[in-house]
Design a protein around this motif. Sequence first.
Motif, mmCIF file in Angstrom:
data_model
loop_
_atom_site.group_PDB
_atom_site.id
_atom_site.type_symbol
_atom_site.label_atom_id
_atom_site.label_comp_id
_atom_site.label_asym_id
_atom_site.label_seq_id
_atom_site.Cartn_x
_atom_site.Cartn_y
_atom_site.Cartn_z
ATOM 1 N N ILE A 168 0.833 -1.203 0.000
ATOM 2 C CA ILE A 168 0.000 0.000 0.000
ATOM 3 C C ILE A 168 0.867 1.252 0.000
ATOM 4 N N ALA A 169 1.961 1.217 0.757
ATOM 5 C CA ALA A 169 2.879 2.367 0.789
ATOM 6 C C ALA A 169 3.496 2.602 -0.589
ATOM 7 N N ALA A 170 3.834 1.522 -1.302
ATOM 8 C CA ALA A 170 4.402 1.660 -2.641
ATOM 9 C C ALA A 170 3.373 2.207 -3.615
ATOM 10 N N CYS A 171 2.130 1.785 -3.474
ATOM 11 C CA CYS A 171 1.061 2.338 -4.319
ATOM 12 C C CYS A 171 0.920 3.838 -4.090
ATOM 13 N N GLU A 172 0.960 4.244 -2.819
ATOM 14 C CA GLU A 172 0.853 5.671 -2.503
ATOM 15 C C GLU A 172 2.015 6.438 -3.116
ATOM 16 N N ALA A 173 3.217 5.858 -3.053
ATOM 17 C CA ALA A 173 4.386 6.516 -3.639
ATOM 18 C C ALA A 173 4.261 6.607 -5.157
ATOM 19 N N ALA A 174 3.530 5.665 -5.753
ATOM 20 C CA ALA A 174 3.323 5.667 -7.207
ATOM 21 C C ALA A 174 2.160 6.564 -7.621
#
Length: 536
Positions: free
Chosen positions: A161-167
């Motif tokens: 989820i954190a990587a999605c937010e960063a993307a």
Amino acid sequence: MDGTFDYLIVGSGSAGSVLASRLAEAGKRVLVLEAGGTDRRFFVHMPLGYGKLFYDKAVNWAYKTEPDPGLNGAQDYWPRGKVLGGSSSINAMVWIRGHDSDYDDWQQVSGSSHWGAEAARAAYRAIEDNADGADAYRGQGGPLHIRSGQEPAHPLVKPYIAACEAAGLPYNPDFNGPVQEGSGIYQLTIKGGRRNSAARAFLRPAMKTGRVAVRTRAMVTRVLLEGRRAVGVEYQWRGKTLQARAGEVILAGGAINTPQLLMLSGIGPGAMLAGQGIEVALDQPNIGQHLNDHQGINYTYRMNVLTMNDILRPWWGKMLVGMQYLLTGKGPLSVSINHGGGFFKTDPALDRPNMQLYFQAFSTLIPRADERPILSPDPFPGLSIGLSNCRPTSRGHLELASPDPFAAPRIFANAFSTNQDVDEMLAAVKFIRRIAAQTPMADLIAEELRPGPQIATDEALIDDFRTRSGTVFHPSCTVRMGSDPATSVLDADLRLRGIENLRVCDASAFPTLIGGNTNAPAMLMGWIGAERILAH
């Protein structure tokens, strides 16, 4: 089956079970005929038993499509439930309603507000018993318990989820709430560590009323017609040919079985039926047409941290999680194959998401090749991020292979047959790589295994997804509802035009394909369908 029945339902799946429950609640006598057997099977009720059921013909029609040019000539494998509860007894249990605008589409195509967004939202709230409580969108106290969407199934969900937010894809606490776009954790049809299928939540309680009779392993072979009026069905049971009659016949066999049964009964494209030696009762060219399905693909990674592969692959791990599940009803076996997911747009100008994400904290690159294959985790720490298109423009069809009712129909999926579908999938797989490249996911990934970093050009990426993509098990629209008789089969009350006393209530009746998993919309079809049936 003794007695007189008001309604005869063919199929006990997501729509059929809900329909039987609601009709019984209204005091009607209902007969349900199901081609499959009982759902009282350990791996049906164990949520991660999904992997054991994927190829099991004891509970699964296990269809194969015709070779598909859009999939580089491959035959795709289409599991469909052949058991009480239908595909809700073998699916991955993700509870997604779809975008509000999907139901605006249904209202427009059907010509009826009974299928619009407002009606759908009210019906879902009545259906649901959501563990996260009630609000303007979620329901609580209904017959279908929905597991909380706030319970991560695996520690790797958080960095995903954190990587999605960063993307650029924000966290979304409820995909069934006011906004669908974002990443997060799926709500699941699981109750007390057990699969909460349509049979468990609706059909079995309805059977206890004494107003619903169910006969399993009853293979319906044709609808009985007197002129242009349906009076019952003929079916095979324990080696005998039997008939069942009722005041009204309702087909709820799903997007493959329902059009097949209609065609076997002489209702369908006249030239094709005549070519099979079937007497044409109603020449209806739209039956079996407009086939719409979501296509999906996984990108798979070798991880430098532990994943579910490490506990589910070795014998000692299987024993450990098995004991945990048997003793407590918890652990990895008590949750879905999909631990998280999301919805995104491949073009910011779009008014709604056109792609769905699936996050799985394990991988299955190396299949078992024995006589009863299962989905088996790889012998290394692996992880998959998958996606599927929400609103493909490609359309397929199905037709009879034979007048033999036990022969599977020919399914022409016609995947990626439009430039729009190809372009959207190309943009989508690039977004998967964008997610994987973000901290903290990037720090946990050792290497991309499929398709691998050598697949880099647009041409190579397109060839890869044509080679590796396949259905995500959402076929729909093959006996579609609509206000235009030239492009549809059913009216807004699910009545089949041209045949009296015959209705269809399942995913084949969808006017358009919902942007998301189709188990919830199929149950909605049964819920609202019962209202429309009882209104007449």
